[in-house]
Design a protein around this motif. Structure first.
Motif, PDB file in Angstrom:
ATOM      1  N   SER A  10       0.789  -1.106   0.052  1.00 34.88           N
ATOM      2  CA  SER A  10      -0.190  -0.080   0.257  1.00 34.88           C
ATOM      3  C   SER A  10       1.018   1.063  -0.132  1.00 34.88           C
ATOM      4  CB  SER A  10      -0.679   0.142   0.976  1.00 34.88           C
ATOM      5  OG  SER A  10      -2.137   1.040   1.068  1.00 34.88           O
ATOM      6  N   VAL A  11       1.874   1.553   1.231  1.00 36.08           N
ATOM      7  CA  VAL A  11       2.674   1.745   0.546  1.00 36.08           C
ATOM      8  C   VAL A  11       3.669   2.468  -0.225  1.00 36.08           C
ATOM      9  CG1 VAL A  11       4.733   3.148   1.035  1.00 36.08           C
ATOM     10  CG2 VAL A  11       2.854   2.279   3.201  1.00 36.08           C
ATOM     11  N   ASN A  13       2.548   1.641  -3.438  1.00 33.23           N
ATOM     12  CA  ASN A  13       2.112   1.709  -4.598  1.00 33.23           C
ATOM     13  C   ASN A  13       1.580   3.091  -4.263  1.00 33.23           C
ATOM     14  OD1 ASN A  13       1.635  -0.737  -5.579  1.00 33.23           O
ATOM     15  ND2 ASN A  13      -0.314  -0.817  -3.924  1.00 33.23           N
ATOM     16  N   TYR A  14       1.713   3.787  -2.878  1.00 36.40           N
ATOM     17  CA  TYR A  14       1.095   5.811  -2.829  1.00 36.40           C
ATOM     18  C   TYR A  14       2.147   6.534  -3.699  1.00 36.40           C
ATOM     19  CZ  TYR A  14       0.235  10.079  -0.988  1.00 36.40           C
ATOM     20  OH  TYR A  14      -0.517  11.034  -0.521  1.00 36.40           O
ATOM     21  N   CYS A  15       3.484   5.710  -2.861  1.00 36.35           N
ATOM     22  CA  CYS A  15       5.045   6.503  -3.437  1.00 36.35           C
ATOM     23  C   CYS A  15       5.035   6.191  -4.872  1.00 36.35           C
ATOM     24  CB  CYS A  15       5.847   6.219  -2.265  1.00 36.35           C
ATOM     25  SG  CYS A  15       6.158   5.703  -0.736  1.00 36.35           S
ATOM     26  N   ASP A  17       2.146   6.139  -7.536  1.00 38.42           N
ATOM     27  CA  ASP A  17       1.419   6.776  -8.407  1.00 38.42           C
ATOM     28  C   ASP A  17       2.217   8.000  -7.933  1.00 38.42           C
ATOM     29  OD1 ASP A  17      -1.086   7.118  -9.309  1.00 38.42           O
ATOM     30  OD2 ASP A  17      -1.184   8.297  -7.421  1.00 38.42           O
ATOM     31  N   ILE A  69       7.956   9.683   2.165  1.00 38.61           N
ATOM     32  CA  ILE A  69       7.378  10.148   0.879  1.00 38.61           C
ATOM     33  C   ILE A  69       8.733  10.288   0.254  1.00 38.61           C
ATOM     34  CG2 ILE A  69       5.791  10.151  -1.068  1.00 38.61           C
ATOM     35  CD1 ILE A  69       3.996  11.003   1.434  1.00 38.61           C
ATOM     36  N   LEU A 178       0.850   5.376   7.102  1.00 41.45           N
ATOM     37  CA  LEU A 178      -0.383   5.582   5.204  1.00 41.45           C
ATOM     38  C   LEU A 178      -0.791   4.582   4.996  1.00 41.45           C
ATOM     39  CD1 LEU A 178       0.256   7.546   3.019  1.00 41.45           C
ATOM     40  CD2 LEU A 178       1.919   6.928   2.159  1.00 41.45           C
ATOM     41  N   GLN A 181      -4.847   4.401   5.085  1.00 44.47           N
ATOM     42  CA  GLN A 181      -5.306   5.846   4.669  1.00 44.47           C
ATOM     43  C   GLN A 181      -5.549   5.015   2.713  1.00 44.47           C
ATOM     44  OE1 GLN A 181      -2.868   8.859   4.874  1.00 44.47           O
ATOM     45  NE2 GLN A 181      -3.029   8.831   6.854  1.00 44.47           N
ATOM     46  N   ASN A 182      -4.311   4.542   2.763  1.00 39.68           N
ATOM     47  CA  ASN A 182      -5.016   3.760   0.783  1.00 39.68           C
ATOM     48  C   ASN A 182      -5.873   2.788   0.721  1.00 39.68           C
ATOM     49  OD1 ASN A 182      -3.046   6.031  -0.487  1.00 39.68           O
ATOM     50  ND2 ASN A 182      -1.483   5.044   0.835  1.00 39.68           N
TER      51      ASN A 182
END
Length: 182
Positions: A10-11, A13-15, A17, A69, A178, A181-182
């Motif tokens: 998840s982390v 993938n957020y970074c 993106d 991030i 984080l 949150q995703n």
């Protein structure tokens, strides 16, 4: 129930993106940076985190989360640059950037799982401030290795240190919520 793999993914993938969106906005302008400049960018972010941890006030709005991030993404940039150091081309197409970002983070993720197995997820009991300090220590090591023209006698090389910093930053981001949150 704790699911390290899901939280880690998840982390990342957020970074990723965010990184890919910036690639669409700016291209691969970071390709101009020498490895030592990337190390210094990571240092600036880690030092700012430490300052915020001590002072507990941000005067520019961005907080610790954004800086971690940034550390993740600059560590990926560093590892890409290490592989492409002799490639003079500054521009990488979007598909290539996505592919190499994924390759670097997957390889680093596998390293994390190997170490996590041996250390028994000790990072979960650590303070975030300790993760910051570990990143700063690794940065001092990287600077020394860079000053020695990349040569080490017995120690891990640059890539291993960037991987460790990336993983410490992901751990901090998980601890900061984080992944939830995703």
């Amino acid at each position: 129930m704790i699911n390290t793999a899901a939280e880690y993914n998840s982390v990342i993938n957020y970074c990723k993106d965010l990184f890919l969106k910036k690639t669409k906005d700016y291209g691969t302008a970071w390709r101009i940076m020498r490895p030592s400049s990337i190390t210094d960018q990571i240092y600036i972010k880690a030092q700012r985190i430490r300052t915020l941890e001590v002072k507990k006030i941000s005067k520019v709005g961005e907080g610790v989360l954004d800086e971690y991030i940034g550390i993740v993404n600059y560590c990926v940039i560093a590892m890409i640059q290490l592989d492409l150091i002799h490639n003079e081309g500054e521009n990488l197409d979007y598909a290539t950037v996505e592919k190499v970002y994924t390759a670097k983070t997957e390889e680093t993720r596998e390293l994390m799982f190997a170490k996590n197995h041996d250390y028994g997820e000790a990072w979960r009991d650590m303070r975030i401030t300790s993760l910051t300090d570990l990143i700063l220590m690794k940065l001092h090591r990287v600077k020394q290795i860079e000053d020695n023209d990349g040569q080490t006698l017995i120690s891990e090389g640059l890539k291993a240190n960037y991987q460790d910093m990336l993983n410490y930053a992901v751990f901090a981001l998980i601890k900061l919520g984080l992944a939830e949150q995703n």
